[in-house]
Scaffold this motif. Structure first.
Motif, PDB file in Angstrom:
ATOM      1  N   ARG A 172     -49.566  12.936 -37.295  1.00  0.00           N
ATOM      2  CA  ARG A 172     -49.680  12.711 -38.737  1.00  0.00           C
ATOM      3  C   ARG A 172     -48.662  11.672 -39.199  1.00  0.00           C
ATOM      4  N   GLN A 193     -56.567  11.128 -36.726  1.00  0.00           N
ATOM      5  CA  GLN A 193     -57.113  12.315 -37.386  1.00  0.00           C
ATOM      6  C   GLN A 193     -57.759  13.261 -36.382  1.00  0.00           C
ATOM      7  N   GLU A 196     -55.021  14.873 -34.224  1.00  0.00           N
ATOM      8  CA  GLU A 196     -54.285  15.895 -34.968  1.00  0.00           C
ATOM      9  C   GLU A 196     -55.067  17.202 -35.039  1.00  0.00           C
TER      10      GLU A 196
END
Length: 277
Positions: A172, A193, A196
């Motif tokens: 992040r 993204q 994560e």
């Protein structure tokens, strides 16, 4: 007679008529000396460790305690500091044998675990270069080594879950510093993204397993904090029943402080709103 007259007796006669504030005028104008904004490297120093696997002494980059200013935390308690991402420096890696772990676990190693690391990590380990400042990719390499070590030494589920959580936070952080003008920004953004979410999923699985088999404190966290982290992450994957049960426990717990109960109420409201859609 000047303020500095008499310096000639010390062999410093050339300074007798110097302008006291000449340097400040040149460097900073009206405000005096120009203020230098601190950089990431200013928050770091080399700390010495002795490896519990190979008994070799080495140094690694570490964030100075109390130096960095905490700006706040994300909903899942990821800390955010000014000028430095401390998460990049949480892994201690022995450059000689490849043993790596989160700082809180580095010295906690049994003899059988050290043997497993020597046999499965050290034999094939190729050292990675040490930099004055770690990039997010540098840091991720170290986290991957720590996770591999945790698996090899048969570490607790909570340790592996915590590493995955911090890797998600690190990803992040990398996303937040991407250059939006870069032609590959969209591709990099989607990759971060996806990475994560994959890491958060692994963290959730690990903490749920640990909660059934391990005692508290866990990774330095009490039961309320772990249950809150599980709840936040469970909501991301629409596991509302899991989150709701733990949130109720937090709200009823005499050990949960007012701040944590407020956070739990926010999560409860979030679940209600998301279930409407």
């Amino acid at each position: 007679m000047g303020i500095l007259s008499g310096l000639d007796q010390f062999g410093l006669g050339n300074l007798e008529n110097v302008d006291l504030y000449e340097t400040q005028k040149k460097e900073g104008g009206k405000g005096g000396a120009e203020h230098k904004e601190p950089e990431e490297i200013d928050f770091l120093f080399d700390k010495s460790y002795t490896c519990p696997v190979c008994d070799t002494e080495f140094k690694t980059r570490t964030v100075k305690v109390g130096k960095a200013k905490l700006l706040g935390t994300d909903s899942d308690l990821r800390p955010k500091y000014d000028k430095v991402d401390s998460l990049k420096y949480d892994i201690i890696l022995c450059p000689h044998c490849g043993y790596a772990a989160l700082a809180r676990y580095f010295k906690v190693l049994t003899t059988p675990q050290a043997k497993l690391i020597k046999e499965n990590i050290s034999k094939g380990f190729k050292t990675i270069p040490e930099h004055a400042v770690y990039s997010y990719d540098d840091a991720m390499e170290r986290y991957k080594l720590a996770l591999a070590n945790a698996i090899v030494k048969r570490g607790k589920a909570s340790e592996k879950a915590y590493i995955c959580l911090k890797m998600a936070w690190l990803t992040r952080g990398k996303l937040e510093q991407l250059d939006v003008t870069d032609p590959t920004y969209d591709a990099q953004m989607h990759e971060c993204q996806n990475d994560e979410m994959e890491l958060l999923k692994s963290s959730l699985e690990g903490f749920l397993a640990a909660r059934q088999t391990e005692s508290f404190p866990m990774c330095g966290m009490d039961e309320t904090t772990v249950d809150y982290l599980i709840s936040v992450t469970a909501i991301k994957f629409q596991k509302y029943d899991v989150a709701a049960k733990l949130i109720s426990g937090i709200l009823l717990s005499p050990n949960a402080n007012a701040r944590m109960k407020d956070k739990a109420r926010d999560l409860k409201q979030q679940i209600l709103e998301e279930r409407k859609h």
